[in-house]
Design an enzyme around this catalytic site. Structure first.
Site, PDB file in Angstrom:
ATOM      1  N   ASP A 182       0.850  -1.191   0.000  1.00 55.77           N
ATOM      2  CA  ASP A 182       0.000   0.000   0.000  1.00 55.77           C
ATOM      3  C   ASP A 182       0.885   1.240   0.000  1.00 55.77           C
ATOM      4  O   ASP A 182       1.174   1.763   1.052  1.00 55.77           O
ATOM      5  CB  ASP A 182      -0.918  -0.051   1.226  1.00 55.77           C
ATOM      6  CG  ASP A 182      -1.968   1.035   1.227  1.00 55.77           C
ATOM      7  OD1 ASP A 182      -2.142   1.714   0.220  1.00 55.77           O
ATOM      8  OD2 ASP A 182      -2.601   1.219   2.288  1.00 55.77           O
ATOM      9  N   GLU A 192      -2.248  10.129  -0.721  1.00 51.52           N
ATOM     10  CA  GLU A 192      -3.533   9.413  -0.732  1.00 51.52           C
ATOM     11  C   GLU A 192      -4.014   9.168   0.684  1.00 51.52           C
ATOM     12  O   GLU A 192      -5.198   9.296   0.988  1.00 51.52           O
ATOM     13  CB  GLU A 192      -3.377   8.072  -1.474  1.00 51.52           C
ATOM     14  CG  GLU A 192      -4.703   7.354  -1.759  1.00 51.52           C
ATOM     15  CD  GLU A 192      -5.173   6.395  -0.670  1.00 51.52           C
ATOM     16  OE1 GLU A 192      -6.318   5.924  -0.762  1.00 51.52           O
ATOM     17  OE2 GLU A 192      -4.412   6.119   0.285  1.00 51.52           O
ATOM     18  N   GLU A 193      -3.087   8.789   1.559  1.00 53.43           N
ATOM     19  CA  GLU A 193      -3.500   8.222   2.846  1.00 53.43           C
ATOM     20  C   GLU A 193      -4.146   9.213   3.801  1.00 53.43           C
ATOM     21  O   GLU A 193      -5.086   8.870   4.496  1.00 53.43           O
ATOM     22  CB  GLU A 193      -2.294   7.568   3.551  1.00 53.43           C
ATOM     23  CG  GLU A 193      -1.732   6.343   2.827  1.00 53.43           C
ATOM     24  CD  GLU A 193      -2.675   5.141   2.828  1.00 53.43           C
ATOM     25  OE1 GLU A 193      -3.798   5.256   3.336  1.00 53.43           O
ATOM     26  OE2 GLU A 193      -2.278   4.092   2.303  1.00 53.43           O
ATOM     27  N   ASP A 197      -4.699   0.171  -6.346  1.00 59.55           N
ATOM     28  CA  ASP A 197      -4.477   0.392  -4.915  1.00 59.55           C
ATOM     29  C   ASP A 197      -5.185  -0.670  -4.068  1.00 59.55           C
ATOM     30  O   ASP A 197      -5.620  -0.402  -2.951  1.00 59.55           O
ATOM     31  CB  ASP A 197      -4.924   1.818  -4.541  1.00 59.55           C
ATOM     32  CG  ASP A 197      -4.551   2.202  -3.124  1.00 59.55           C
ATOM     33  OD1 ASP A 197      -3.657   1.543  -2.546  1.00 59.55           O
ATOM     34  OD2 ASP A 197      -5.175   3.133  -2.572  1.00 59.55           O
ATOM     35  N   HIS A 222      -1.519  -0.980   6.479  1.00 54.41           N
ATOM     36  CA  HIS A 222      -1.179   0.059   7.460  1.00 54.41           C
ATOM     37  C   HIS A 222      -0.416  -0.508   8.658  1.00 54.41           C
ATOM     38  O   HIS A 222      -0.617  -0.051   9.780  1.00 54.41           O
ATOM     39  CB  HIS A 222      -2.438   0.796   7.942  1.00 54.41           C
ATOM     40  CG  HIS A 222      -3.191   1.495   6.852  1.00 54.41           C
ATOM     41  ND1 HIS A 222      -4.342   2.203   7.094  1.00 54.41           N
ATOM     42  CD2 HIS A 222      -2.969   1.602   5.519  1.00 54.41           C
ATOM     43  CE1 HIS A 222      -4.793   2.709   5.958  1.00 54.41           C
ATOM     44  NE2 HIS A 222      -3.979   2.354   4.981  1.00 54.41           N
TER      45      HIS A 222
END
Lengths: 489, 489
Positions: A312, A346-347, A374, A444
Site C-alpha cells: 500500500d 492518498e492516505e 491500490d 497500514h
C-alpha cells in the site's frame, strides 16, 4: 489504500481528508470474492466484437512479455527498501518522488515532471501505552491513529471501558465520562469495521471519554497494530486515539468480563505541522494520433509511516509504471497518450488526486479513462470500473481479451481515491481486481513489506494494466461517458 | 516448547540447557503430517483386543464430557492474562506456580505440592538494533536470543555480512572478522533451521565476528521476531546474538545483493543473575489399587519472556490439569495414580524435568507412562510415543478407542523435553499429536496469546489425554518396558 470503493464513496471522498476510509464501501466489498479465480458480482463473459477482437494478438503479446519480467517487483523493493515508509510531509516521501522522476527519465518516458500540491504534515512522535491494572504492568503494542491529537507529555492515565460496538457505547454512556474507551469491534469487512476507526474517537468524546483505543481493523493479527486515519467531529473535543492489537483488545475485554478494573496510561506525541509542498509524479507515453487524449494508469507514492508501504501502495505505482515501460519496449504506441501518475498524499489528505483534478479540470473531457491500482499488487482477477453503460459494454470486451490469464472479470463500482475527483468530473475510472484475501493482514502495519507481494503475480498485473491501457488508448473512439452503471443486471 | 522430539533428541536434551532446541528432530518432524485428519508415519489402525475394548464405553463417556466443557481454555486464558509470560527466574513464573497450586487445591486434587528445583535466571534487559547504512536510519525489530550475552552500553556498531547458511559463512570466512554476521536461513523445518539459532553465534565468533543476527526461525512472519535459546561453544568468545524478523533479514539481504554496505548498531542489555529457587507444581488423582504406580500428564509452566506463553505452553498445562479434573468429576478413579505436573524451566534449562527425574529416580520403575503436551493445545490427531514394541502394541489399541474423534493415530518417537530424563530411566513417554500447522507462526513470539488456541480443540485434547491416562492407569498390568520401538514397519 482504497479497497472496493463505490462511486458514492468516491464522491464523498473527494471532499474528505479521510480518503478511502469511509463506511460507504460495504456493498461492493461484500460482492467481491477473493481467494479464487472467480469474482462474485462480475458481469457475465462476453465475446468481443470485431473492433476489439482485433486486439487479441497484441494483448497476447503484451501479456507474454509481461509475465517474463520481474522488474516491477524489483523496483517496488528497491524503492521501499531505500526510502522506507513515506508519509505526506516526510523527507522520505519527497526523496522517493524525486527518485521516481529520475528513474522515469532514465526509462525514456516523455514529459516527466512533478506536479506540485500542498500536503498536510501530521507527525506521530513518540508513543506508548501501558496496562497499569489489574494485575501486572504490561506494554501495549499500539499505533496512534493518523491525525490523532497528542496527549500531555505525562500521558493520560484513566480507567478503561471496553465496548464491542457503538450500540454498547451508547448503552454504557453513563460509565464513559473521564474514561478511556476501548472499542473491541471484531473485523467483519473493512467497509463495516473501519467506521470505528473513523468515528470512534468523536463518538466516545461526545460521552465525555478522555481517549479512545481501537481494536486494530485487521482480518488477521500476529500482535500487529494497524494505523489509519480518523475523522474528528468538529462539534466535540478532539481526544487522543490509538489502535491496539487485536490480541491486546481481547485481553482487556476478557479482563472486563472477569470484573477486573482496567487502567491504562496512554502517551501520544502526535502533532500537526504546517502544510508542506509535495507533488504528483508523472511520465508519459505520448499518443501517436491524439496526444492530448489521456489514459491514466496510477498508484500512490505515499504511505502511512510504518512498515515499508510496499503493498500500500508502492506495488501499485510499480505495476502501473512498468505497464507503460512495457508498451514502450514493445514499440506499442497507442493513438492516445498513456500517463502514469504516482500520487502524493492518498492516505491522509487525498490532496494529490484533488490537486490533479483541479489543475487539469479544463482537460477533464480529454481524460478517456483513469485507473488506479491500490488494492495491493496481488494476482489479477479482472477490472472494477465506474463508467457508463456503453463504456462498460466496451470494457467487458476488453476484459474478455484477458480470459487466457483468468483476468477477464469486470465488476462495477471500482475506482480509487486519487481518481475519485476525476470521476466527479465525468471521467470513467477503474481499478484492477486482485486476490486481496490477505490485504487486511498487512494494511497500514509494520508487516507491509516487499515479501508480501509476489514477483510473478505483479508481472501478471503489469500485463493486465498494460493491456487495458493500450486497448482503451488505441480504440478508434474514446470511451463513451454518461451516468455510471451500478447494477450487474 | 518441544515439537517432535526423537528419543535421540530426548537423550541429548537432558544434558543440555538448550532443551528441545537441538537439530536432532528433523526426521520425525518431516514424518508428521499436519493440517488434516491424517497423520503420516502413523502406525496402521488396529482393532483392540477384549481387555482394551472393554474401555470403549468409558472412553466415550470421557470424550462426551470433555467436548462439552471449555474450562481448559478459560484457565489457560486466566493464567496467561494474569501473569503474562513466565521466564525462569521471574516473579511472574513463581506467582503463576503458586496460583496453580492454590487452584489445584480448590479443585480437590490430592497431594498438591511444589517440588523445588533451582533454575537459571537470564534477563533480557533493554535491547534495540538500528540499521545505520546504507540509506536511512531504521529501527530493526529484534529479540535477543535466550542466553545471549549483552553488548557494551553503547552497543556494537559494525558492518553486516549476510549469509544464507553455514556453508556460505565458511566460504566468506575472510570477510567476517570484526563484522556482524546475519544468518538469513529460510525456514525449512524447525529441526533443520533451528541449528542456526543454536550454533550460529559460536560459528560466527570462531571466524572473528563481533555479533550474530539471525533470521527468526519462523514458518510465517508479520514482522514478528522469535526468540529461543542459543548454545555457546565454550572454546570461542561469547558474542551477542539476536533474532531479527524475516522481513528485516530479507531487507538486509537485498541490500547486500545490490552491493550496498550495511551497518547496524546492536544494543543488548542481557545478563545472567544467580540461579533462583523454583518448583514443579504437582497434583494427583490417587489410584484406587496401586497408588504408588504413576501415570504423568503434564505441560510446562514457564515460557519465554514474550507474548503470554499461551500456546507454549500454558495450554499444555491446562489440558493436562483439566484431564485429571474431568476424571475426578466423572468419578473415574483408575487403579494407578494420575499425576499432573506443571514443569518449571523447560525453555532455558530443562531443570524442572531433570530435577524431577533425579528426585524420583528411586521410583522410576513405578512410573508407568509420562506424557507431556507441548506441541500447542491444538486439535488432537493422536499420540506420539517412545516405548517398547509390546507397549506400543497396547498403546495402538488405546488409540483405537479414539477413532470416533479422529485421534487414533499412533506415531513413534514422541515425548517432551521434561519427560526426557524419565525416558532415560526407562519410562515409556508420549506426547499428544496435534494439528500444529501454525505452531511456528507463534512460537516464542509476542503473538503467542490465548486467541491462538481454540476452546473446542482444547476440549477435545482434554478428552484424548484423559482417555489415554485413564486406560493406561487402569489396565491390569503396567505398560511393558524395553528398548523403544523406532520403526513403523
Amino acid at each position: 489504500m482504497t479497497r472496493s470503493l463505490s462511486i458514492a464513496a468516491l464522491t464523498t471522498l473527494a471532499a474528505s481528508t479521510l480518503a478511502a476510509q469511509t463506511p460507504n464501501a460495504p456493498a461492493r466489498a461484500a460482492q467481491l470474492h477473493v481467494g479464487s479465480d472467480t469474482v462474485a458480482g462480475a458481469l457475465p463473459p462476453v465475446t468481443p466484437g470485431p473492433t476489439i477482437a482485433a486486439y487479441q494478438a497484441t494483448v497476447d503479446r503484451i501479456v507474454d512479455a509481461a509475465v517474463k519480467d520481474s522488474t516491477a517487483w524489483k523496483r517496488m523493493a528497491e524503492l521501499t527498501d531505500t526510502f522506507g515508509p513515506r508519509l505526506a510531509g516526510s523527507d522520505a516521501l519527497e526523496k522517493a518522488l524525486d527518485w521516481v522522476l529520475a528513474r522515469m527519465k532514465d526509462d525514456g518516458l516523455q514529459n516527466v515532471r512533478g506536479e506540485p500540491v500542498m500536503v498536510p504534515h501530521w507527525v506521530r512522535g513518540a508513543e506508548s501505552a501501558e496496562l497499569v491494572t489489574p494485575t501486572r504492568r504490561k506494554s501495549l503494542t499500539i499505533l496512534g491513529l493518523g491525525g490523532t491529537v497528542g496527549t500531555p507529555p505525562n500521558g493520560i492515565t484513566a480507567p478503561v471501558v471496553v465496548v464491542s460496538d457503538f450500540d454498547e457505547l451508547q448503552r454504557r454512556a453513563a460509565d464513559v465520562k473521564g474514561k478511556i474507551v476501548l472499542i473491541d469491534a471484531p473485523f467483519v469487512s473493512y467497509g463495516e469495521t473501519v467506521m470505528y476507526r473513523a468515528l470512534g474517537a468523536s463518538r466516545a468524546a461526545k460521552l465525555g471519554a478522555v481517549a479512545m483505543l481501537l481494536r486494530s481493523v485487521a482480518s488477521y493479527s500476529m500482535n500487529t497494530p494497524h494505523t489509519g486515519g480518523l475523522r474528528y467531529d468538529s462539534t466535540v473535543a478532539r481526544i487522543p486515539a490509538a489502535a491496539v492489537t487485536v490480541e491486546d483488545a481481547m485481553l482487556m475485554h476478557r479482563m472486563q468480563q472477569r470484573g477486573q478494573p482496567i487502567t491504562v496510561t496512554l502517551k501520544l506525541g502526535a502533532h500537526v505541522l504546517p502544510d508542506v509542498p509535495s507533488k504528483n509524479v508523472v511520465g508519459e507515453l505520448v499518443g501517436r494520433e491524439k496526444p492530448d487524449e489521456i489514459v491514466i494508469v496510477s498508484g500512490h507514492m505515499d504511505s502511512w509511516d510504518v512498515g515499508q508501504g510496499a503493498m500500500d501502495d508502492a506495488g501499485g505505482v510499480a505495476v502501473s509504471w512498468e505497464a507503460v515501460k512495457l508498451l514502450k519496449r514493445l514499440g506499442l504506441t497507442p493513438r492516445r497518450t498513456i500517463r502514469v501518475v504516482g500520487w502524493t498524499n492518498e492516505e491522509n489528505g487525498a490532496r494529490g488526486g484533488q490537486g490533479y483534478a483541479k489543475a487539469h479540470a479544463a482537460e477533464a473531457a480529454k481524460h478517456v479513462f483513469a485507473m488506479e491500482s491500490d488494492n495491493g499488487a496481488f494476482r489479477p482477477l479482472g477490472m472494477g470500473v465506474t463508467a457508463s453503460d456503453s463504456a462498460v459494454a466496451i470494457l467487458r470486451q476488453v476484459g474478455a481479451l484477458l480470459g487466457r490469464m483468468n483476468a477477464a472479470a469486470l465488476t462495477l463500482g471500482g475506482g480509487g481515491t486519487d481518481v475519485g475527483p476525476l470521476a466527479q468530473l465525468g471521467v470513467p475510472v477503474g481499478e484492477p481486481e486482485v486476490d486481496g484475501s490477505k490485504y487486511f493482514w498487512f494494511h497500514h502495519t509494520n508487516a507491509d513489506t516487499p515479501d508480501k507481494l509476489d514477483p510473478a503475480d505483479m508481472a501478471k498485473l503489469v500485463g493486465v494494466i498494460a493491456a487495458y491501457a493500450y486497448v482503451i488508448a488505441d480504440l478508434p473512439e474514446p470511451l463513451p461517458r454518461g451516468t455510471p452503471r451500478t447494477s450487474s443486471r
